[in-house]
Write a protein that holds these residues in place. Structure first.
Motif, PDB file in Angstrom:
ATOM      1  N   GLN A 194      -7.552   3.216   4.047  1.00  0.00           N
ATOM      2  CA  GLN A 194      -7.993   1.964   4.650  1.00  0.00           C
ATOM      3  C   GLN A 194      -8.261   2.135   6.141  1.00  0.00           C
ATOM      4  O   GLN A 194      -9.236   1.596   6.679  1.00  0.00           O
ATOM      5  N   TRP A 248       0.820  -1.206   0.000  1.00  0.00           N
ATOM      6  CA  TRP A 248       0.000   0.000   0.000  1.00  0.00           C
ATOM      7  C   TRP A 248       0.856   1.260   0.000  1.00  0.00           C
ATOM      8  O   TRP A 248       1.877   1.325   0.682  1.00  0.00           O
ATOM      9  N   ILE A 299      -9.606  -1.050  -2.851  1.00  0.00           N
ATOM     10  CA  ILE A 299      -8.694   0.067  -2.649  1.00  0.00           C
ATOM     11  C   ILE A 299      -7.990   0.452  -3.945  1.00  0.00           C
ATOM     12  O   ILE A 299      -7.652   1.622  -4.165  1.00  0.00           O
ATOM     13  N   GLN A 300      -7.784  -0.497  -4.844  1.00  0.00           N
ATOM     14  CA  GLN A 300      -7.106  -0.198  -6.103  1.00  0.00           C
ATOM     15  C   GLN A 300      -7.964   0.673  -7.013  1.00  0.00           C
ATOM     16  O   GLN A 300      -7.452   1.311  -7.940  1.00  0.00           O
ATOM     17  N   LYS A 338      -2.766   3.180  -6.508  1.00  0.00           N
ATOM     18  CA  LYS A 338      -1.383   3.401  -6.088  1.00  0.00           C
ATOM     19  C   LYS A 338      -0.632   4.145  -7.184  1.00  0.00           C
ATOM     20  O   LYS A 338      -0.752   3.799  -8.355  1.00  0.00           O
ATOM     21  N   GLN A 374      -3.091   5.051   0.361  1.00  0.00           N
ATOM     22  CA  GLN A 374      -3.927   3.860   0.448  1.00  0.00           C
ATOM     23  C   GLN A 374      -4.070   3.405   1.896  1.00  0.00           C
ATOM     24  O   GLN A 374      -5.169   3.059   2.337  1.00  0.00           O
ATOM     25  N   GLU A 396      -8.562   4.299  -4.397  1.00  0.00           N
ATOM     26  CA  GLU A 396      -7.330   5.065  -4.199  1.00  0.00           C
ATOM     27  C   GLU A 396      -6.180   4.358  -4.906  1.00  0.00           C
ATOM     28  O   GLU A 396      -5.369   3.665  -4.293  1.00  0.00           O
TER      29      GLU A 396
END
Length: 339
Positions: free
Chosen positions: A142, A134, A164-165, A170, A138, A168
């Motif tokens: 989280q 992360w 999360i991808q 990376k 990220q 937000e």
């Protein structure tokens, strides 16, 4: 495929190869600096803990921290404020086993992890951040969206883990030269242009020059004044001290419509200067928001009725006369405050 297309393809292929080499090299540099920085901060935290004991906020601990901070800052730069030294001590106390530290996590990661009080939850986020690689943003998202509790309660853990991808993404690579903590550790000056768009840069250039040449009593203090709060970085576009009003004047530029979040952020800047940087005899700081469009109603609803510290003004898309700019900046209001 004709000759022109072959040439274009060759150019693009060469560019991509060179670009990948640069990214790979920057990644190695970032990892090396980060690993050394994490180790150094842990060791500093250990020494401060041993010197100050259990309570670094007791009078004895405060004196030691103040002395160490002043000496280190004088020799190694501004990365060793009392607040930062306390963070390093907390780092050692939170992660007392040196072998558990991960080179995969940056100092910014650890600052976020140290805010989690529950040991089991903190260990969960630490291991997930390492395993899932992360970014700092990220990890922050989280934590704020209670990923730990959601993943425990979910029957479809893979979908929860994968979201999360999308929410937000990376970044492709870390930009080491923009990381304030890395710059502080290496004692390198931050380039103020990194944090501004071309339009903002031009406007701030003109405003800085105007206030120094024509503004009454203005003395330049800082540009892109950086400070951090619990691992979050903030930059005030321009900071002046007005020796007639005897107060700091904080200026932030917004290239779009003024929002209540912008006003709230300026209130935080004013509070920060009031509580940390005012000197004896100073009056409370003044915050000035320059924006493309403002709403007086929004200002009134967001700020308290007795507000006399935060103001908003529109900037013009042409070079104004001295009288126009003075009128837009409400310099008369400054004189009222002085009285």
């Amino acid at each position: 495929m004709n000759e022109i297309e072959l040439f274009d393809n060759k150019q693009q292929e060469t560019y991509r190869t060179i670009r990948n080499s640069i990214i790979a090299a920057q990644s190695k540099v970032y990892s090396a600096v980060n690993s050394v920085m994490i180790t150094a901060y842990w060791e500093i935290g250990e020494q401060i803990y041993k010197a100050c004991g259990e309570n670094d906020r007791a009078e004895y601990g405060k004196k030691i921290l103040k002395y160490i901070s002043e000496k280190l800052t004088e020799e190694f730069g501004k990365g060793y404020s009392i607040r930062n030294l306390r963070n390093m001590r907390n780092f050692y106390c939170t992660f007392p086993i040196r072998q558990t530290l991960s080179a995969e996590l940056s100092w910014s990661h650890y600052l976020l992890l140290m805010q989690i009080r529950n040991d089991v939850e903190r260990d969960f986020y630490t291991q997930e951040a390492i395993k899932s690689n992360w970014s700092v943003r990220q990890l922050d998202r989280q934590i704020n969206t209670m990923y730990y509790k959601r993943i425990l309660a979910s029957r479809d853990k893979e979908s929860v883990a994968a979201e999360i991808q999308t929410t937000e993404p990376k970044p492709e690579y870390e930009q080491i030269i923009k990381d304030p903590y890395v710059l502080e550790f290496l004692d390198l000056p931050a380039n103020e242009h990194y944090y501004e768009s071309t339009l903002e840069q031009a406007l701030i250039d003109h405003l800085q020059k105007f206030l120094l040449e024509l503004g009454r009593g203005f003395s330049f203090v800082a540009r892109q004044k950086h400070f951090n709060v619990d691992g979050r970085h903030f930059y005030i576009d321009l900071v002046f001290y007005n020796y007639i009003l005897k107060c700091f004047v904080l200026i932030d530029l917004k290239t779009g419509d003024l929002t209540h979040q912008d006003i709230g952020q300026m209130q935080m800047y004013v509070n920060y200067y009031t509580r940390n940087l005012m000197n004896e005899g100073d009056k409370p700081p003044i915050g000035l928001l320059l924006c493309a469009k403002k709403s007086d109603t929004l200002m009134k609803l967001t700020l308290s009725e007795d507000n006399n510290q935060i103001y908003a003004a529109k900037y013009l898309d042409y070079m104004p006369t001295e009288e126009e700019l003075k009128r837009e900046l409400n310099l008369d209001e400054f004189q009222k405050i002085e009285e």
